[in-house]
Design a protein around this motif. Structure first.
Motif, PDB file in Angstrom:
ATOM      1  N   ARG A 145     -10.265   8.435  -5.576  1.00 57.82           N
ATOM      2  CA  ARG A 145      -9.576   7.143  -5.655  1.00 57.82           C
ATOM      3  C   ARG A 145      -8.257   7.134  -4.885  1.00 57.82           C
ATOM      4  O   ARG A 145      -7.475   6.193  -5.030  1.00 57.82           O
ATOM      5  CB  ARG A 145      -9.314   6.800  -7.116  1.00 57.82           C
ATOM      6  CG  ARG A 145     -10.572   6.642  -7.960  1.00 57.82           C
ATOM      7  CD  ARG A 145     -10.232   6.465  -9.438  1.00 57.82           C
ATOM      8  NE  ARG A 145     -11.431   6.244 -10.245  1.00 57.82           N
ATOM      9  CZ  ARG A 145     -11.860   5.056 -10.632  1.00 57.82           C
ATOM     10  NH1 ARG A 145     -11.171   3.970 -10.312  1.00 57.82           N
ATOM     11  NH2 ARG A 145     -12.950   4.926 -11.358  1.00 57.82           N
TER      12      ARG A 145
ATOM     13  N   ASP B 178      -7.280  -1.761 -10.442  1.00 51.50           N
ATOM     14  CA  ASP B 178      -8.736  -1.806 -10.288  1.00 51.50           C
ATOM     15  C   ASP B 178      -9.179  -0.974  -9.091  1.00 51.50           C
ATOM     16  O   ASP B 178      -8.691  -1.157  -7.969  1.00 51.50           O
ATOM     17  CB  ASP B 178      -9.195  -3.255 -10.116  1.00 51.50           C
ATOM     18  CG  ASP B 178     -10.700  -3.404 -10.204  1.00 51.50           C
ATOM     19  OD1 ASP B 178     -11.350  -2.509 -10.774  1.00 51.50           O
ATOM     20  OD2 ASP B 178     -11.230  -4.406  -9.686  1.00 51.50           O
ATOM     21  N   GLY B 179     -10.089  -0.051  -9.328  1.00 51.76           N
ATOM     22  CA  GLY B 179     -10.565   0.844  -8.287  1.00 51.76           C
ATOM     23  C   GLY B 179      -9.729   2.092  -8.131  1.00 51.76           C
ATOM     24  O   GLY B 179     -10.119   3.024  -7.431  1.00 51.76           O
ATOM     25  N   GLY B 180      -8.551   2.119  -8.786  1.00 54.40           N
ATOM     26  CA  GLY B 180      -7.642   3.244  -8.645  1.00 54.40           C
ATOM     27  C   GLY B 180      -7.357   3.914  -9.970  1.00 54.40           C
ATOM     28  O   GLY B 180      -8.234   4.066 -10.820  1.00 54.40           O
TER      29      GLY B 180
ATOM     30  N   ARG C   8      -6.979   4.042  -3.201  1.00 57.86           N
ATOM     31  CA  ARG C   8      -6.803   2.868  -4.051  1.00 57.86           C
ATOM     32  C   ARG C   8      -5.464   2.951  -4.782  1.00 57.86           C
ATOM     33  O   ARG C   8      -4.795   3.971  -4.742  1.00 57.86           O
ATOM     34  CB  ARG C   8      -7.966   2.756  -5.047  1.00 57.86           C
ATOM     35  CG  ARG C   8      -9.336   2.710  -4.383  1.00 57.86           C
ATOM     36  CD  ARG C   8      -9.482   1.446  -3.549  1.00 57.86           C
ATOM     37  NE  ARG C   8      -9.414   0.263  -4.399  1.00 57.86           N
ATOM     38  CZ  ARG C   8      -9.274  -0.966  -3.960  1.00 57.86           C
ATOM     39  NH1 ARG C   8      -9.156  -1.183  -2.653  1.00 57.86           N
ATOM     40  NH2 ARG C   8      -9.232  -1.992  -4.789  1.00 57.86           N
TER      41      ARG C   8
ATOM     42  N   ALA D 168       0.837  -1.207   0.000  1.00 52.13           N
ATOM     43  CA  ALA D 168       0.000   0.000   0.000  1.00 52.13           C
ATOM     44  C   ALA D 168       0.870   1.253   0.000  1.00 52.13           C
ATOM     45  O   ALA D 168       0.546   2.249  -0.655  1.00 52.13           O
ATOM     46  CB  ALA D 168      -0.927  -0.011   1.217  1.00 52.13           C
TER      47      ALA D 168
ATOM     48  N   ARG E   2       0.898   4.108  -2.931  1.00 59.18           N
ATOM     49  CA  ARG E   2       0.307   5.374  -2.495  1.00 59.18           C
ATOM     50  C   ARG E   2       0.890   6.511  -3.340  1.00 59.18           C
ATOM     51  O   ARG E   2       2.049   6.444  -3.752  1.00 59.18           O
ATOM     52  CB  ARG E   2       0.620   5.602  -1.023  1.00 59.18           C
ATOM     53  CG  ARG E   2       0.042   6.889  -0.452  1.00 59.18           C
ATOM     54  CD  ARG E   2       0.386   7.014   1.014  1.00 59.18           C
ATOM     55  NE  ARG E   2      -0.159   5.908   1.787  1.00 59.18           N
ATOM     56  CZ  ARG E   2       0.101   5.713   3.069  1.00 59.18           C
ATOM     57  NH1 ARG E   2       0.919   6.521   3.714  1.00 59.18           N
ATOM     58  NH2 ARG E   2      -0.449   4.694   3.701  1.00 59.18           N
TER      59      ARG E   2
END
Length: 520
Positions: A232, A278-280, A235, A173, A177
């Motif tokens: 987002r 995905d999602g980001g 994500r 993560a 980031r």
């Protein structure tokens, strides 16, 4: 019995009745069918007696029955009565359960550790099927409550693995980031203020962004900032430099690879950048270098938000916001047939052009201060100050590599001297002398008057001022001379010449083609 418990009470026997149907449907002799029926009932009874608790859920994942033993866990899960528990979706009443996954996959989980607010349990989960083989529910068994008291080695290993997994997730993560925010895009010139305004505005939308500008202007930094200011931000932010990946590997890099898709392929599924993002946000750097055959697949992924891994027939839905960047002239590539027009329009929803360093020299002092601080921090050397004369030398440099080239020059000067105060001479030793001042443009040939011979065009009057050339012509001539000089200095090595010029190899190839240079 009242409420949901009463509603589902009758389903306990119905959930077992397919067992009778299986026995009656067989062609076995009656005594054999009786043995099979007795075995099935005995097995269920054995589970009920030996397990500390047991539950049955239907194909929709709702709890339809619990054993007497399972009722001991209800208070720990926050329920006083069976009627508050039975009839609800299993994940609503049993945190961290995998019962619904067992129903969906049809595969049992024979031994697992389940941890929730009621404690840690050794559990087993088995799918239930009808005579046709369709999953109609699942059976969950609590094999052992609080196994930490009797299974110390297994629990310690489980705890260690869980801790390592949590650490790995945190590190991943951190890596995904956003590294930069809008404060990282240094400058207060009108050009920079406008770029930040546009970027902040588009960050609040889901629109595709196309960042345009020369190499080294900070396109990737701005992409990070847009992602960090968007919804987002929590994500992943996944970046791909298309120019740095061989064409043959790009499809797998973008869309992933199915197990055994080709000889030597990994037996496990390998996710591509779209799946990872995905999602980001997916940042596509140097989009102008994307090969033609892959442009159609990228267009479909952007339009349909779905991908198909290499070697797979399965279509995977993704939710990805795309930010693309290029230092190339995409409209010209479209006109030349080297870039799909429909893909260009799909990417060019919100274009943001980043100014070159020579267009915002008012930010030079702030940039030098920030870059010098970073160089000192990374190298462990003391911070250096620049004299006004040094800044004057920097202002006269064309900065074709922009901020990336500026950092390179500051780092070179810092490493080559011990002086804490850097003056003009320090930078003259590093910067090409021929580029410190604008080159004098050669006079344009004068047009001969009607009736005069053409040779008269080449004659210039003594003492006459040189003719003013159009700025694009002067810049093109300067670029041509610089490229020729770099190629000559490096013996024709294009990679070394690109580094010397402070541009990417792709940009050098583009300029070679556009200027008609055929250096080898």
């Amino acid at each position: 019995m009242r409420g949901p418990a009463a509603q589902y009470h009758g389903r306990v026997t119905s959930s077992l009745s397919p067992l009778d149907d299986v026995v009656q449907a067989t062609d076995l002799p009656r005594d054999a069918r009786s043995v099979l029926e007795l075995t099935a009932r005995s097995m269920f009874q054995l589970f009920a007696e030996t397990a500390e608790g047991m539950m049955v859920v239907d194909r929709l994942g709702r709890v339809v029955w619990i054993s007497e033993g399972y009722k001991q866990f209800l208070p720990g899960l926050g329920f006083q009565h069976e009627s508050d528990f039975v009839g609800h979706a299993v994940e609503e009443v049993v945190p961290n359960t995998l019962m619904r996954e067992v129903i969906q996959s049809g595969r049992p989980v024979l031994v697992d550790l389940l941890t929730n607010k009621a404690g840690t349990f050794l559990v087993s989960r088995i799918p239930l099927r009808d005579p046709g083989g369709q999953v109609i529910g699942a059976l969950g068994l609590v094999l052992m409550a609080h196994p930490e008291s009797t299974m110390q080695p297994l629990i310690r290993k489980f705890s260690r693995l869980q801790s390592e997994l949590d650490d790995a997730r945190k590190q991943l993560a951190e890596q995904r980031r956003p590294k930069y925010n809008f404060a990282s895009f240094i400058g207060a010139s009108p050009q920079v203020v406008e770029v930040k305004r546009q970027a902040r505005r588009v960050a609040q939308t889901e629109s595709t962004v196309l960042l345009l500008g020369e190499t080294g202007t900070g396109k990737e930094l701005l992409a990070h900032a847009i992602h960090g200011a968007s919804a987002r931000a929590a994500r992943p932010f996944i970046g791909v430099n298309i120019a740095a990946i061989p064409d043959a590997l790009l499809e797998a890099e973008f869309f992933g690879v199915a197990p055994g898709a080709y000889t030597g392929a990994d037996r496990r599924n390998r996710d591509g950048k779209f799946k990872l993002a995905d999602g980001g946000t997916l940042f596509l750097d140097e989009i102008g270098d994307m090969p033609g055959p892959l442009q159609a697949k990228l267009l479909r992924a952007l339009q349909e938000q779905e991908i198909e891994p290499l070697g797979s027939n399965q279509v995977i839905k993704v939710d990805v916001r795309v930010i693309a960047a290029t230092s190339r002239d995409l409209p010209r590539l479209v006109a030349e047939g080297r870039f799909r027009e429909d893909l260009y329009y799909r990417l060019n929803v919100v274009p943001i052009r980043l100014p070159a360093l020579r267009e915002r020299l008012g930010d030079l002092e702030a940039l030098v201060e920030a870059l010098e601080n970073d160089v000192a921090r990374r190298s462990g050397m003391p911070h250096r100050e620049l004299t006004p004369e040094a800044f004057e030398v920097l202002r006269r440099h064309p900065w074709r590599g922009n901020i990336r080239e500026l950092r390179n020059v500051l780092e070179q000067v810092t490493m080559l001297c011990d002086d804490l105060r850097l003056d003009a001479q320090h930078f003259r030793r590093v910067l090409p002398q021929g580029e410190l001042a604008a080159p004098a443009a050669p006079p344009l040939p004068q047009t001969a008057a009607p009736g005069q011979p053409a040779e008269a065009e080449a004659e210039a009057e003594p003492g006459a001022a040189p003719a003013i050339r159009p700025l694009p012509e002067a810049i093109a001539e300067l670029e041509r001379r610089s490229i020729e000089a770099a190629l000559e200095a490096t013996g024709g090595n294009k990679l070394a010449a690109a580094r010397l010029l402070g541009i990417s190899r792709a940009t050098l190839y583009e300029k070679l083609a556009s200027r008609g240079l055929v250096k080898t």
